[in-house]
Design a protein around this motif. Structure first.
Motif, PDB file in Angstrom:
ATOM      1  N   PRO A 282       0.736  -1.111  -0.004  1.00 15.84           N
ATOM      2  CA  PRO A 282      -0.108  -0.045  -0.105  1.00 15.84           C
ATOM      3  C   PRO A 282       0.825   1.096  -0.051  1.00 15.84           C
ATOM      4  O   PRO A 282       0.495   2.174  -0.707  1.00 15.84           O
ATOM      5  N   LEU A 283       1.996   1.120   0.599  1.00 15.80           N
ATOM      6  CA  LEU A 283       2.893   2.482   0.637  1.00 15.80           C
ATOM      7  C   LEU A 283       3.392   2.589  -0.924  1.00 15.80           C
ATOM      8  O   LEU A 283       3.616   3.996  -1.197  1.00 15.80           O
ATOM      9  N   THR A 284       3.704   1.453  -1.243  1.00 19.39           N
ATOM     10  CA  THR A 284       4.152   1.918  -2.909  1.00 19.39           C
ATOM     11  C   THR A 284       3.236   2.250  -3.520  1.00 19.39           C
ATOM     12  O   THR A 284       3.529   3.086  -4.617  1.00 19.39           O
ATOM     13  N   ALA A 285       1.958   1.761  -3.408  1.00 23.26           N
ATOM     14  CA  ALA A 285       0.683   2.174  -4.254  1.00 23.26           C
ATOM     15  C   ALA A 285       0.361   3.746  -3.887  1.00 23.26           C
ATOM     16  O   ALA A 285       0.342   4.455  -4.833  1.00 23.26           O
ATOM     17  N   LEU A 286       0.727   3.945  -2.797  1.00 17.31           N
ATOM     18  CA  LEU A 286       0.356   5.661  -2.251  1.00 17.31           C
ATOM     19  C   LEU A 286       1.362   6.640  -3.205  1.00 17.31           C
ATOM     20  O   LEU A 286       1.047   7.500  -3.874  1.00 17.31           O
ATOM     21  N   ARG A 287       2.833   6.067  -3.304  1.00 17.59           N
ATOM     22  CA  ARG A 287       3.959   6.820  -4.003  1.00 17.59           C
ATOM     23  C   ARG A 287       3.537   6.782  -5.465  1.00 17.59           C
ATOM     24  O   ARG A 287       3.575   7.684  -6.126  1.00 17.59           O
ATOM     25  N   LEU A 288       3.051   5.764  -6.124  1.00 24.18           N
ATOM     26  CA  LEU A 288       2.669   5.651  -7.330  1.00 24.18           C
ATOM     27  C   LEU A 288       1.413   6.656  -7.909  1.00 24.18           C
ATOM     28  O   LEU A 288       1.596   7.221  -8.637  1.00 24.18           O
ATOM     29  N   GLN A 289       0.434   6.492  -6.638  1.00 24.32           N
ATOM     30  CA  GLN A 289      -0.617   7.421  -7.292  1.00 24.32           C
ATOM     31  C   GLN A 289      -0.229   8.952  -6.933  1.00 24.32           C
ATOM     32  O   GLN A 289      -0.946   9.783  -7.568  1.00 24.32           O
ATOM     33  N   LEU A 290       0.634   9.240  -6.180  1.00 27.69           N
ATOM     34  CA  LEU A 290       1.464  10.624  -6.040  1.00 27.69           C
ATOM     35  C   LEU A 290       2.029  11.033  -7.204  1.00 27.69           C
ATOM     36  O   LEU A 290       1.810  12.525  -7.809  1.00 27.69           O
ATOM     37  N   GLN A 291       2.600  10.080  -7.870  1.00 27.64           N
ATOM     38  CA  GLN A 291       3.387  10.358  -8.946  1.00 27.64           C
ATOM     39  C   GLN A 291       2.439  10.637 -10.056  1.00 27.64           C
ATOM     40  O   GLN A 291       2.684  11.518 -10.983  1.00 27.64           O
ATOM     41  N   LEU A 292       1.451   9.589 -10.133  1.00 28.19           N
ATOM     42  CA  LEU A 292       0.343   9.927 -11.043  1.00 28.19           C
ATOM     43  C   LEU A 292      -0.331  11.481 -10.964  1.00 28.19           C
ATOM     44  O   LEU A 292      -0.576  11.881 -12.121  1.00 28.19           O
TER      45      LEU A 292
ATOM     46  N   ALA B 147      -9.412  16.440 -15.316  1.00 27.00           N
ATOM     47  CA  ALA B 147     -10.134  15.338 -15.261  1.00 27.00           C
ATOM     48  C   ALA B 147      -9.104  14.260 -14.963  1.00 27.00           C
ATOM     49  O   ALA B 147      -9.438  13.151 -13.878  1.00 27.00           O
ATOM     50  N   ALA B 148      -8.003  14.158 -15.141  1.00 27.37           N
ATOM     51  CA  ALA B 148      -6.922  13.091 -15.015  1.00 27.37           C
ATOM     52  C   ALA B 148      -6.656  13.367 -13.493  1.00 27.37           C
ATOM     53  O   ALA B 148      -6.366  12.236 -12.675  1.00 27.37           O
ATOM     54  N   ARG B 149      -6.206  14.798 -13.139  1.00 29.25           N
ATOM     55  CA  ARG B 149      -5.995  14.924 -11.693  1.00 29.25           C
ATOM     56  C   ARG B 149      -7.011  14.550 -10.763  1.00 29.25           C
ATOM     57  O   ARG B 149      -6.843  13.893  -9.678  1.00 29.25           O
ATOM     58  N   HIS B 150      -8.293  14.571 -10.974  1.00 33.15           N
ATOM     59  CA  HIS B 150      -9.629  14.258 -10.325  1.00 33.15           C
ATOM     60  C   HIS B 150      -9.556  12.719 -10.257  1.00 33.15           C
ATOM     61  O   HIS B 150      -9.837  12.019  -8.858  1.00 33.15           O
ATOM     62  N   GLU B 151      -9.353  12.033 -11.319  1.00 28.54           N
ATOM     63  CA  GLU B 151      -9.068  10.401 -11.182  1.00 28.54           C
ATOM     64  C   GLU B 151      -8.022   9.983 -10.360  1.00 28.54           C
ATOM     65  O   GLU B 151      -8.002   8.932  -9.439  1.00 28.54           O
ATOM     66  N   ALA B 152      -6.866  10.794 -10.393  1.00 31.66           N
ATOM     67  CA  ALA B 152      -5.800  10.274  -9.542  1.00 31.66           C
ATOM     68  C   ALA B 152      -5.738  10.554  -8.065  1.00 31.66           C
ATOM     69  O   ALA B 152      -5.458   9.764  -7.065  1.00 31.66           O
ATOM     70  N   ARG B 153      -6.705  11.570  -7.674  1.00 32.35           N
ATOM     71  CA  ARG B 153      -7.026  11.955  -6.282  1.00 32.35           C
ATOM     72  C   ARG B 153      -7.951  10.962  -5.825  1.00 32.35           C
ATOM     73  O   ARG B 153      -7.828  10.497  -4.702  1.00 32.35           O
ATOM     74  N   GLY B 154      -8.820  10.575  -6.556  1.00 30.97           N
ATOM     75  CA  GLY B 154      -9.753   9.557  -6.222  1.00 30.97           C
ATOM     76  C   GLY B 154      -8.957   8.169  -5.833  1.00 30.97           C
ATOM     77  O   GLY B 154      -9.300   7.393  -4.783  1.00 30.97           O
ATOM     78  N   ARG B 155      -8.097   7.797  -6.777  1.00 29.69           N
ATOM     79  CA  ARG B 155      -7.414   6.670  -6.523  1.00 29.69           C
ATOM     80  C   ARG B 155      -6.269   6.663  -5.371  1.00 29.69           C
ATOM     81  O   ARG B 155      -6.121   5.800  -4.463  1.00 29.69           O
ATOM     82  N   LEU B 156      -5.966   7.810  -4.933  1.00 24.25           N
ATOM     83  CA  LEU B 156      -5.008   8.225  -4.034  1.00 24.25           C
ATOM     84  C   LEU B 156      -5.571   8.179  -2.798  1.00 24.25           C
ATOM     85  O   LEU B 156      -5.348   7.378  -1.543  1.00 24.25           O
ATOM     86  N   GLY B 157      -7.093   8.635  -2.692  1.00 23.76           N
ATOM     87  CA  GLY B 157      -7.824   8.620  -1.611  1.00 23.76           C
ATOM     88  C   GLY B 157      -8.051   7.213  -1.445  1.00 23.76           C
ATOM     89  O   GLY B 157      -8.343   6.666  -0.101  1.00 23.76           O
ATOM     90  N   ALA B 158      -8.309   6.193  -2.518  1.00 27.54           N
ATOM     91  CA  ALA B 158      -8.607   5.025  -1.931  1.00 27.54           C
ATOM     92  C   ALA B 158      -7.644   4.131  -1.458  1.00 27.54           C
ATOM     93  O   ALA B 158      -7.530   3.084  -0.641  1.00 27.54           O
ATOM     94  N   ALA B 159      -6.427   4.459  -1.967  1.00 31.03           N
ATOM     95  CA  ALA B 159      -5.115   3.926  -1.593  1.00 31.03           C
ATOM     96  C   ALA B 159      -4.959   4.168  -0.119  1.00 31.03           C
ATOM     97  O   ALA B 159      -4.414   3.532   0.809  1.00 31.03           O
TER      98      ALA B 159
END
Length: 434
Positions: free
Chosen positions: A230-240, A248-260
């Motif tokens: 999960p920490l690796t996923a958080l870092r990837l979502q921050l990079q995305l 729109a892409a930032r909104h989707e990335a925020r959603g994925r970051l929140g889920a992570a």
């Protein structure tokens, strides 16, 4: 005074000293009495030895110097005339006494013995002070060695106490050599029976510590492994999020970051719950808990997730189903059972909770309409971080491990089987409160 050695030494030294003094006192008095009896016997034997010499008494020659003589010997004939005096100048007994008698001559006590014969009376007397001086000297010769032996006996007691406490020093040294890296059991060969129970309990404690440290190391290793993803996923979502080209892409990335972040928070919460639920940890004092109320609180905690997945939650609880335990831990147990059931039940499914009393205690049942668990996996699902390969849910793999740990703390049994209408039924059987 907290030293066993000092207490034993002082107690034994006092005991030895008292017994030695008592023995010396008794011996001293006994020697005095025996010596007095011996002197009386000596008076009588002297009188008996002179029986045949009464007729010769007038012709007995008195040595010229008898200044060291302790005895006065007088002989009377049958007419009452004194025919012999052992030494002129010594006190004379002017009365005839037969047998043993205590006399006072010139203000000094004397001990006398008179023997009646056919030819007259033989009388022998001795000063009491001389008898007492000789008796004291004899008694002192007997008692002084006893007194001189006292330091030797005290030294022997100290040595015996020191030798007797050597096993305790051995156990202390063995415990001092142990640390978290060396929890081997203590040797119990040739130990006194009084120390064997202590060593046995220490070995059992070391075994429990070894198990606890092994479990802790395994838990930390597993937790570090599980947190890495999960920490690796958080870092990837921050990079995305940083690389998002538009809103729109930032909104989707925020959603994925929140889920992570939510998954990481859930994992950390489960890890903390598992650590608190470890049956080896010190438990809080148990109290009477209404199992139905704990189940209702667990449903409240899971209601939001059930509503999102359109799962029907229901509770069937008999009034006052009481168990002995930790109310907060039982709420966590129910919440984890329901969380598992809701996550693995398809949308528009149902999860039913039932609480009732049995002849052996209390029963908690959680039944869902999900896919269930294959019989071959029902034992492994209680392992930490175990996830079935066929499932689509990304859980932490800790829910049922937490349930099992809490159940073990409460002396309860957890069983998994198939529900009558399909799905899984989890049964937790609690013992009757004593």
């Amino acid at each position: 005074m907290k030293s066993i050695r000092a207490r034993l030494l002082i107690a034994l030294i006092i005991l030895v000293a008292l017994i030695s003094l008592l023995a010396a006192s008794v011996t001293y008095r006994r020697v005095l009495n025996e010596t007095s009896t011996l002197f009386d016997y000596q008076l009588r034997q002297m009188a008996l030895s002179l029986r045949g010499q009464i007729s010769l008494a007038p012709r007995i020659e008195v040595p010229p110097d008898q200044s060291d003589t302790d005895f006065v010997i007088q002989i009377w004939d049958v007419f009452g005339a004194r025919t012999y005096l052992s030494r002129p100048g010594l006190p004379m007994i002017n009365q005839t006494v037969l047998g043993y008698a205590d006399l006072s001559l010139r203000g000094e006590p004397w001990r006398a013995y008179g023997l009646q014969t056919a030819d007259g009376v033989i009388q022998i007397a001795q000063p009491v002070r001389v008898r007492e001086a000789l008796a004291r000297a004899a008694a002192e010769r007997v008692v002084i060695p006893l007194i001189l032996l006292l330091p030797i006996m005290i030294a022997a007691v100290a040595w015996i106490v020191r030798r007797g406490l050597l096993p305790l020093r051995y156990v202390t040294a063995e415990v001092q050599r142990r640390d978290v890296r060396s929890l081997l059991p203590l040797g119990s060969d040739n130990l006194p029976r009084e120390i064997e129970p202590l060593v046995g309990e220490l070995n059992r404690l070391l075994a429990r510590l070894h198990q606890a440290f092994d479990a802790q190391r395994a838990f930390i290793s597993d937790a570090a492994h599980e947190l890495r993803s999960p920490l690796t996923a958080l870092r990837l979502q921050l990079q995305l999020l940083d690389r998002a080209p538009d809103e729109a892409a930032r909104h989707e990335a925020r959603g994925r970051l929140g889920a992570a972040i939510e998954r990481a928070i859930h994992l950390v919460e489960q890890l903390l719950a598992l650590a608190r639920s470890d049956p080896r940890e010190t438990a809080v004092e148990f109290a009477a808990v209404d199992l139905g109320a704990a189940a209702a609180q667990g449903i409240t905690d899971t209601h939001e997730l059930a509503a999102v997945r359109d799962i029907d939650l229901s509770l069937d609880a008999a009034p006052r189903v009481m168990v002995l335990g930790d109310g907060e831990a039982l709420r966590t147990l129910v919440r984890n059972l329901l969380d598992n059931a809701v996550r693995y039940t398809p949308p528009r499914g149902s999860v039913r909770v039932r609480c009732r009393e049995t002849g052996e205690g209390a029963l908690l049942e959680v039944t869902d309409s999900g896919p269930g668990i294959a019989p071959g996996d029902r034992e492994r699902v209680f392992d930490r971080f175990y996830r079935r390969a066929a499932t689509q849910e990304s859980g932490t793999g800790l829910g049922l491990a937490i349930v099992k740990a809490i159940a073990e703390r409460h002396g309860a049994r957890v069983a998994l089987d198939a529900a009558p209408d399909g799905g899984l039924r989890v049964t937790v059987s609690f013992p009757r409160p004593s």
